[in-house]
Design a protein around this motif. Sequence first.
Motif, short mmCIF file in Angstrom:
data_model
loop_
_atom_site.label_atom_id
_atom_site.label_comp_id
_atom_site.label_asym_id
_atom_site.label_seq_id
_atom_site.Cartn_x
_atom_site.Cartn_y
_atom_site.Cartn_z
N MET A 119 26.79 34.87 -10.97
CA MET A 119 28.20 35.23 -10.83
C MET A 119 29.05 34.00 -10.53
N ALA A 120 28.52 33.10 -9.69
CA ALA A 120 29.26 31.87 -9.41
C ALA A 120 29.36 31.00 -10.66
N GLY A 121 28.27 30.90 -11.42
CA GLY A 121 28.31 30.12 -12.65
C GLY A 121 29.25 30.70 -13.68
N TYR A 122 29.30 32.03 -13.76
CA TYR A 122 30.20 32.68 -14.72
C TYR A 122 31.66 32.44 -14.34
N ALA A 123 31.95 32.52 -13.05
CA ALA A 123 33.32 32.28 -12.59
C ALA A 123 33.76 30.85 -12.89
N LEU A 124 32.87 29.89 -12.68
CA LEU A 124 33.21 28.49 -12.93
C LEU A 124 33.31 28.19 -14.42
N ALA A 125 32.64 28.97 -15.25
CA ALA A 125 32.64 28.70 -16.69
C ALA A 125 33.76 29.42 -17.42
N ARG A 126 34.10 30.65 -17.01
CA ARG A 126 34.97 31.49 -17.85
C ARG A 126 36.27 31.91 -17.17
N ASN A 177 22.18 28.32 -4.70
CA ASN A 177 21.58 27.05 -5.08
C ASN A 177 22.49 26.34 -6.07
N ALA A 178 22.90 25.12 -5.72
CA ALA A 178 23.88 24.39 -6.53
C ALA A 178 23.35 24.10 -7.93
N PHE A 179 22.10 23.71 -8.04
CA PHE A 179 21.55 23.38 -9.35
C PHE A 179 21.48 24.61 -10.25
N MET A 180 21.12 25.76 -9.69
CA MET A 180 21.05 26.99 -10.47
C MET A 180 22.45 27.44 -10.92
N ILE A 181 23.43 27.25 -10.05
CA ILE A 181 24.81 27.56 -10.43
C ILE A 181 25.24 26.69 -11.61
N PHE A 182 24.86 25.42 -11.57
CA PHE A 182 25.18 24.50 -12.66
C PHE A 182 24.51 24.94 -13.97
N LEU A 183 23.24 25.35 -13.91
CA LEU A 183 22.55 25.81 -15.11
C LEU A 183 23.24 27.04 -15.71
N PHE A 184 23.60 28.00 -14.86
CA PHE A 184 24.29 29.20 -15.35
C PHE A 184 25.64 28.81 -15.97
N ARG A 185 26.37 27.94 -15.30
CA ARG A 185 27.68 27.52 -15.84
C ARG A 185 27.53 26.91 -17.22
N GLN A 186 26.57 26.00 -17.38
CA GLN A 186 26.38 25.34 -18.67
C GLN A 186 26.00 26.34 -19.76
N ILE A 213 27.84 42.91 -20.77
CA ILE A 213 27.80 42.06 -21.95
C ILE A 213 27.08 40.74 -21.68
N ILE A 214 27.50 40.04 -20.64
CA ILE A 214 26.98 38.70 -20.38
C ILE A 214 25.50 38.73 -20.00
N ILE A 215 25.13 39.56 -19.03
CA ILE A 215 23.75 39.57 -18.55
C ILE A 215 22.76 39.97 -19.64
N PRO A 216 23.00 41.04 -20.42
CA PRO A 216 22.02 41.38 -21.47
C PRO A 216 21.82 40.27 -22.51
N LEU A 217 22.82 39.40 -22.69
CA LEU A 217 22.71 38.33 -23.68
C LEU A 217 22.23 37.01 -23.06
N SER A 218 21.89 37.03 -21.79
CA SER A 218 21.57 35.79 -21.07
C SER A 218 20.13 35.75 -20.57
N LYS A 219 19.22 36.44 -21.24
CA LYS A 219 17.83 36.45 -20.79
C LYS A 219 17.22 35.05 -20.71
N PRO A 220 17.49 34.15 -21.67
CA PRO A 220 16.86 32.81 -21.58
C PRO A 220 17.20 32.06 -20.30
N VAL A 221 18.48 32.03 -19.92
CA VAL A 221 18.84 31.27 -18.73
C VAL A 221 18.36 31.97 -17.46
N HIS A 298 20.02 25.88 -24.35
CA HIS A 298 21.41 26.34 -24.22
C HIS A 298 22.13 25.72 -23.04
N THR A 299 21.38 25.44 -21.95
CA THR A 299 22.03 24.89 -20.77
C THR A 299 22.42 23.44 -20.97
N GLY A 300 22.04 22.85 -22.12
CA GLY A 300 22.47 21.49 -22.43
C GLY A 300 23.83 21.44 -23.11
#
Length: 303
Positions: A119-126, A177-186, A213-221, A298-300
């Motif tokens: 949720m934190a990564g989604y907020a920072l990204a979108r 976790n800051a690193f996990m938030i960054f991975l989700f954001r990317q 919508i977002i979670i069902p399409l985000s299984k890899p991350v 994808h996180t790259g």
Amino acid sequence: METKTNMKQAAAVNKVPKYSMKSRRVFKNIGLYLFMGMLAFIFLFPLVWMLVSSLKSDVQIFRDMKTVHVFIPPLYDSVSAYFANYTQALERVDLLKYTGNSLIYTMGIIAFGLIVNSMAGYALARMDFPFKNFWMAIIIATIIIPAESIFLPLYVLVHNFGWVNTYTGLIVPFIANAFMIFLFRQFFIGFPKELEEAARIDGCTPIGIFFRIIIPLSKPVFATVAIFTFVNHWNDFLWPLVVANDEKMRTIQIGLQYFFAQQPVQWGQVMAALTIATIPMLLIFGFLQRYYVEGLTHTGSKN
């Protein structure tokens, strides 16, 4: 002149027999597979040695150390002899209880962490909100802070809350976790905006968009973050040692230290205990590995 030269070169290439080009591809593939097999052997060597050694006595382990028999299981007359080290290790230390504590500890962090960090990564990204880039910079900056440097104030905080020797004290401090938030954001940056716009037109709220919508399409991350989190916290030693000083709350990594407390060390039992501690990591990676590479790819993405 240049045109004639190019035509001659093309004709020369066409004259190369097809079977020779095919042979080159075959040899190239063979060399590639041999190289990859050698790398696989190097990485799997400790794991195979540990597994085979868990079936041997201490005398057999040291006798076979410098020979090819280090990879060959012993031959016994009965099946029970193969698992003698496992039986003795379980009788000596309650490894199943400690393994269960570790599973609760790591799975709790994964379950709550996936929700909070995604949720934190989604907020920072979108989403747009004041000082978004500033908060992102602060989150990334916390990655460089060693975890050991905050253990003392963190323990004081947990102690004041009365969470010592509880699963809450083990789990809550590591949910965010800051690193996990960054991975989700990317990962979320690469999502097409048309999906969200179509959902808004249909009257979907931001929370609904995220969960439907977002979670069902985000299984890899999600799988990638779950693997990273599991490996990191399954191997935790210092924090469970500090917070879970009650024997009933100890994790598998602390339980492994009992095998080194009494001399002489029974190395066959040590290898059996290490094998038991390794099995959950192999299982979770085996179940999620098909999403792992895709999630890292994808996180790259770049903003």
